[in-house]
Design a protein around this motif. Structure first.
Motif, PDB file in Angstrom:
ATOM      1  N   ALA A  57      -3.114   4.306  -6.559  1.00  0.00           N
ATOM      2  CA  ALA A  57      -2.487   3.039  -6.188  1.00  0.00           C
ATOM      3  C   ALA A  57      -1.180   2.781  -6.924  1.00  0.00           C
ATOM      4  O   ALA A  57      -0.230   2.236  -6.341  1.00  0.00           O
ATOM      5  CB  ALA A  57      -3.458   1.889  -6.440  1.00  0.00           C
ATOM      6  N   LEU A  58      -1.101   3.183  -8.187  1.00  0.00           N
ATOM      7  CA  LEU A  58       0.069   2.848  -8.989  1.00  0.00           C
ATOM      8  C   LEU A  58       1.044   3.998  -9.195  1.00  0.00           C
ATOM      9  O   LEU A  58       2.240   3.767  -9.344  1.00  0.00           O
ATOM     10  CB  LEU A  58      -0.365   2.321 -10.362  1.00  0.00           C
ATOM     11  CG  LEU A  58      -1.130   0.996 -10.384  1.00  0.00           C
ATOM     12  CD1 LEU A  58      -1.382   0.572 -11.823  1.00  0.00           C
ATOM     13  CD2 LEU A  58      -0.383  -0.091  -9.631  1.00  0.00           C
ATOM     14  N   LEU A  59       0.557   5.227  -9.217  1.00  0.00           N
ATOM     15  CA  LEU A  59       1.423   6.357  -9.558  1.00  0.00           C
ATOM     16  C   LEU A  59       1.829   7.203  -8.351  1.00  0.00           C
ATOM     17  O   LEU A  59       2.899   7.807  -8.356  1.00  0.00           O
ATOM     18  CB  LEU A  59       0.736   7.255 -10.593  1.00  0.00           C
ATOM     19  CG  LEU A  59       0.346   6.577 -11.906  1.00  0.00           C
ATOM     20  CD1 LEU A  59      -0.344   7.575 -12.811  1.00  0.00           C
ATOM     21  CD2 LEU A  59       1.562   5.967 -12.587  1.00  0.00           C
ATOM     22  N   PHE A  60       0.974   7.258  -7.341  1.00  0.00           N
ATOM     23  CA  PHE A  60       1.239   8.161  -6.225  1.00  0.00           C
ATOM     24  C   PHE A  60       1.469   7.447  -4.891  1.00  0.00           C
ATOM     25  O   PHE A  60       1.856   8.087  -3.916  1.00  0.00           O
ATOM     26  CB  PHE A  60       0.094   9.168  -6.091  1.00  0.00           C
ATOM     27  CG  PHE A  60       0.017  10.114  -7.255  1.00  0.00           C
ATOM     28  CD1 PHE A  60       0.847  11.213  -7.346  1.00  0.00           C
ATOM     29  CD2 PHE A  60      -0.874   9.879  -8.293  1.00  0.00           C
ATOM     30  CE1 PHE A  60       0.788  12.071  -8.426  1.00  0.00           C
ATOM     31  CE2 PHE A  60      -0.941  10.735  -9.386  1.00  0.00           C
ATOM     32  CZ  PHE A  60      -0.104  11.837  -9.456  1.00  0.00           C
ATOM     33  N   ALA A  61       1.246   6.138  -4.841  1.00  0.00           N
ATOM     34  CA  ALA A  61       1.540   5.393  -3.615  1.00  0.00           C
ATOM     35  C   ALA A  61       3.047   5.371  -3.399  1.00  0.00           C
ATOM     36  O   ALA A  61       3.821   5.163  -4.342  1.00  0.00           O
ATOM     37  CB  ALA A  61       0.995   3.974  -3.706  1.00  0.00           C
ATOM     38  N   SER A  62       3.471   5.600  -2.169  1.00  0.00           N
ATOM     39  CA  SER A  62       4.895   5.622  -1.838  1.00  0.00           C
ATOM     40  C   SER A  62       5.278   4.294  -1.199  1.00  0.00           C
ATOM     41  O   SER A  62       4.730   3.910  -0.171  1.00  0.00           O
ATOM     42  CB  SER A  62       5.190   6.776  -0.871  1.00  0.00           C
ATOM     43  OG  SER A  62       6.569   6.860  -0.598  1.00  0.00           O
ATOM     44  N   GLY A  94       0.810  -1.204   0.000  1.00  0.00           N
ATOM     45  CA  GLY A  94       0.000   0.000   0.000  1.00  0.00           C
ATOM     46  C   GLY A  94       0.847   1.260   0.000  1.00  0.00           C
ATOM     47  O   GLY A  94       2.026   1.240  -0.369  1.00  0.00           O
ATOM     48  N   ASP A  95       0.265   2.368   0.407  1.00  0.00           N
ATOM     49  CA  ASP A  95       0.943   3.673   0.431  1.00  0.00           C
ATOM     50  C   ASP A  95       1.546   3.870   1.820  1.00  0.00           C
ATOM     51  O   ASP A  95       0.832   4.055   2.801  1.00  0.00           O
ATOM     52  CB  ASP A  95      -0.073   4.769   0.131  1.00  0.00           C
ATOM     53  CG  ASP A  95       0.555   6.146  -0.008  1.00  0.00           C
ATOM     54  OD1 ASP A  95       1.781   6.267   0.203  1.00  0.00           O
ATOM     55  OD2 ASP A  95      -0.180   7.100  -0.311  1.00  0.00           O
ATOM     56  N   ARG A  96       2.900   3.869   1.922  1.00  0.00           N
ATOM     57  CA  ARG A  96       3.556   3.833   3.232  1.00  0.00           C
ATOM     58  C   ARG A  96       4.527   4.977   3.481  1.00  0.00           C
ATOM     59  O   ARG A  96       5.340   4.909   4.408  1.00  0.00           O
ATOM     60  CB  ARG A  96       4.277   2.490   3.407  1.00  0.00           C
ATOM     61  CG  ARG A  96       3.364   1.276   3.221  1.00  0.00           C
ATOM     62  CD  ARG A  96       2.392   1.091   4.361  1.00  0.00           C
ATOM     63  NE  ARG A  96       3.045   0.424   5.464  1.00  0.00           N
ATOM     64  CZ  ARG A  96       3.108  -0.922   5.568  1.00  0.00           C
ATOM     65  NH1 ARG A  96       2.561  -1.698   4.637  1.00  0.00           N
ATOM     66  NH2 ARG A  96       3.701  -1.477   6.604  1.00  0.00           N
ATOM     67  N   GLY A  97       4.506   6.022   2.664  1.00  0.00           N
ATOM     68  CA  GLY A  97       5.374   7.167   2.914  1.00  0.00           C
ATOM     69  C   GLY A  97       6.846   6.816   2.832  1.00  0.00           C
ATOM     70  O   GLY A  97       7.293   6.189   1.880  1.00  0.00           O
ATOM     71  N   VAL A  98       7.612   7.212   3.862  1.00  0.00           N
ATOM     72  CA  VAL A  98       9.059   6.992   3.850  1.00  0.00           C
ATOM     73  C   VAL A  98       9.463   5.720   4.583  1.00  0.00           C
ATOM     74  O   VAL A  98      10.650   5.407   4.693  1.00  0.00           O
ATOM     75  CB  VAL A  98       9.805   8.200   4.472  1.00  0.00           C
ATOM     76  CG1 VAL A  98       9.526   9.461   3.678  1.00  0.00           C
ATOM     77  CG2 VAL A  98       9.415   8.381   5.932  1.00  0.00           C
ATOM     78  N   GLU A  99       8.508   4.966   5.081  1.00  0.00           N
ATOM     79  CA  GLU A  99       8.812   3.734   5.824  1.00  0.00           C
ATOM     80  C   GLU A  99       9.569   2.744   4.934  1.00  0.00           C
ATOM     81  O   GLU A  99       9.182   2.476   3.798  1.00  0.00           O
ATOM     82  CB  GLU A  99       7.510   3.095   6.302  1.00  0.00           C
ATOM     83  CG  GLU A  99       7.688   1.774   7.047  1.00  0.00           C
ATOM     84  CD  GLU A  99       6.361   1.121   7.397  1.00  0.00           C
ATOM     85  OE1 GLU A  99       6.385   0.004   7.955  1.00  0.00           O
ATOM     86  OE2 GLU A  99       5.297   1.715   7.113  1.00  0.00           O
ATOM     87  N   GLU A 100      10.672   2.202   5.443  1.00  0.00           N
ATOM     88  CA  GLU A 100      11.406   1.183   4.705  1.00  0.00           C
ATOM     89  C   GLU A 100      10.671  -0.145   4.844  1.00  0.00           C
ATOM     90  O   GLU A 100      10.387  -0.588   5.953  1.00  0.00           O
ATOM     91  CB  GLU A 100      12.835   1.060   5.229  1.00  0.00           C
ATOM     92  CG  GLU A 100      13.716   0.173   4.375  1.00  0.00           C
ATOM     93  CD  GLU A 100      15.173   0.234   4.778  1.00  0.00           C
ATOM     94  OE1 GLU A 100      15.943   1.008   4.171  1.00  0.00           O
ATOM     95  OE2 GLU A 100      15.534  -0.488   5.732  1.00  0.00           O
ATOM     96  N   LEU A 101      10.395  -0.770   3.716  1.00  0.00           N
ATOM     97  CA  LEU A 101       9.532  -1.951   3.696  1.00  0.00           C
ATOM     98  C   LEU A 101      10.320  -3.203   3.330  1.00  0.00           C
ATOM     99  O   LEU A 101      10.888  -3.303   2.243  1.00  0.00           O
ATOM    100  CB  LEU A 101       8.403  -1.738   2.692  1.00  0.00           C
ATOM    101  CG  LEU A 101       7.501  -0.527   2.971  1.00  0.00           C
ATOM    102  CD1 LEU A 101       6.631  -0.211   1.762  1.00  0.00           C
ATOM    103  CD2 LEU A 101       6.648  -0.767   4.211  1.00  0.00           C
ATOM    104  N   THR A 102      10.348  -4.145   4.244  1.00  0.00           N
ATOM    105  CA  THR A 102      10.944  -5.453   4.001  1.00  0.00           C
ATOM    106  C   THR A 102       9.830  -6.492   3.993  1.00  0.00           C
ATOM    107  O   THR A 102       8.655  -6.184   4.232  1.00  0.00           O
ATOM    108  CB  THR A 102      11.966  -5.815   5.086  1.00  0.00           C
ATOM    109  OG1 THR A 102      11.258  -6.132   6.315  1.00  0.00           O
ATOM    110  CG2 THR A 102      12.933  -4.670   5.349  1.00  0.00           C
TER     111      THR A 102
END
Length: 296
Positions: A261-266, A116-124
C-alpha cells in the motif's frame, strides 16, 4: 483570524501553527487526552469536547490521525488507524455543527491513499476511489468531513502526499540507505510516488484556509516522479551509488500489507485544483527539493 488546530504537535500541525502565528493569526492548539482532565480540550474516543474549546474560531484545521507507516497492519492496528481518523472527524464535525457561532472554514487531513494502486493513470480530484484498506479508510474519513458542508461550514479535505522534510520520519527512512551507500529502487521502480515538501504542504493548507475551495484537494507537488527517478535524484544529490534493488517479496515479508500500500502502490497524482486556484509551489521539482533539504 482565530484558527483551532488539532494534531498541532505533529509535523504538519507544528509547522502550520508557527506559520499562522508568524503572519499574525491567533492559533488555538487543541490538546487531546482523557475527558475532563486539566488542560485537555477533547477526548474523541469518548465523544467529549470541552465547552468553549473551539469557541470563537473562524477556522479549524483537523490533522489528528495515527501514523499509517508504523507497525504491521494487524486487525487491531487497522481499527486504531480508522478510529483515529473517522471517529475523531465525526466527533469534531458534530461538535462544530452544534455551535451557535460556527467556524466558516474546516480543513481536514486526508491522503493520496484514496486512489489505491493505479499504474500510470493520471489522478486528479475527479478520479474515483481505488481499492484496498487505505482507499476505503480515506473515503470513509472524507465522508465524515463532508458532513460539515451540510452544516454550513465550508470543508476542504487535503489529500497529502508523503511529506519531505529533514524531521519527517518517513523521509529520514527513505534517505538513510542512500547515505549508507546501499540505496536503490523498490522493485521495478516503475511505481509513481507522490510527494511534497513540508513548506509547500503548509503553504497549501493556508491557501485552503484563506480560500473557498471545498471537497478533496490533492496536496502534492506537480513534479511527479517514479521510484526509479526518485532513486536517481537521491543518488545524485547525496553523491552516493544506488545499485541495490529491494525485492517486493522481501518488503512484503517484513511489512506485510503495508508494503504494497505504501511502497509499491503506483499513484500518479497531480494537484489539479490547487494549480487552477492559483497556488504556486516553492519546490515543484523533486531534485531541487532534495538539494534544498539535504545540502541546505
Amino acid at each position: 483570524m482565530k484558527v483551532a488546530v488539532t494534531g498541532s504537535s505533529g509535523l504538519i500541525g507544528g509547522a502550520l501553527s508557527g506559520a499562522l502565528e508568524a503572519r499574525g493569526d491567533e492559533v488555538v492548539r487543541i490538546s487531546r487526552g482523557p475527558a475532563g482532565e486539566a488542560g485537555v480540550d477533547w477526548a474523541p474516543p469518548e465523544g467529549w469536547v470541552r465547552d468553549g474549546a473551539f469557541g470563537g474560531c473562524d477556522a479549524v484545521v483537523h490533522l489528528s490521525g495515527a501514523s499509517v507507516g508504523e507497525g504491521r497492519w494487524t486487525p487491531a492496528r487497522k481499527a486504531e488507524l480508522r478510529s483515529s481518523r473517522i471517529d475523531t472527524t465525526r466527533v469534531l464535525v458534530g461538535h462544530l455543527a452544534s455551535l451557535d457561532r460556527k467556524p466558516r472554514r474546516l480543513v481536514t487531513a486526508s491522503a493520496v491513499g484514496f486512489y489505491g494502486d493505479r499504474g500510470v493513470e493520471e489522478l486528479t480530484e475527479a478520479s474515483g476511489r481505488g481499492e484496498g484498506f487505505l482507499a476505503e479508510m480515506t473515503a470513509d474519513w472524507e465522508a465524515e468531513a463532508e458532513r460539515a458542508n451540510a452544516a454550513g461550514i465550508a470543508a476542504a479535505m487535503a489529500r497529502y502526499a508523503v511529506v519531505f522534510d529533514r524531521e519527517a520520519p518517513a523521509f529520514r527512512r527513505l534517505v538513510l540507505p542512500f547515505r549508507l551507500g546501499v540505496g536503490g529502487r523498490l522493485g521495478s521502480g516503475r511505481q509513481w510516488m507522490p510527494w511534497i515538501t513540508l513548506g509547500d504542504a503548509v503553504a497549501a493548507t493556508i491557501h485552503l484556509l484563506d480560500g473557498d475551495l471545498t471537497g478533496p484537494v490533492n496536496v502534492v507537488a506537480p513534479g511527479a516522479v517514479t521510484n526509479a527517478e526518485l532513486t536517481r535524484s537521491l543518488a545524485r544529490v547525496l553523491r552516493r551509488p544506488a545499485f541495490v534493488m529491494v525485492p517486493r517479496l522481501a518488503m512484503r515479508l517484513g511489512l506485510g500489507e503495508l508494503a504494497d500500500a505504501l511502497l509499491f502502490a503506483s499513484q500518479r497524482v497531480v494537484p489539479e485544483r490547487l494549480a487552477a486556484d492559483g497556488f504556486e509551489f516553492s519546490q515543484p521539482e523533486v531534485e531541487g527539493a532534495l538539494r534544498s533539504l539535504l545540502r541546505g
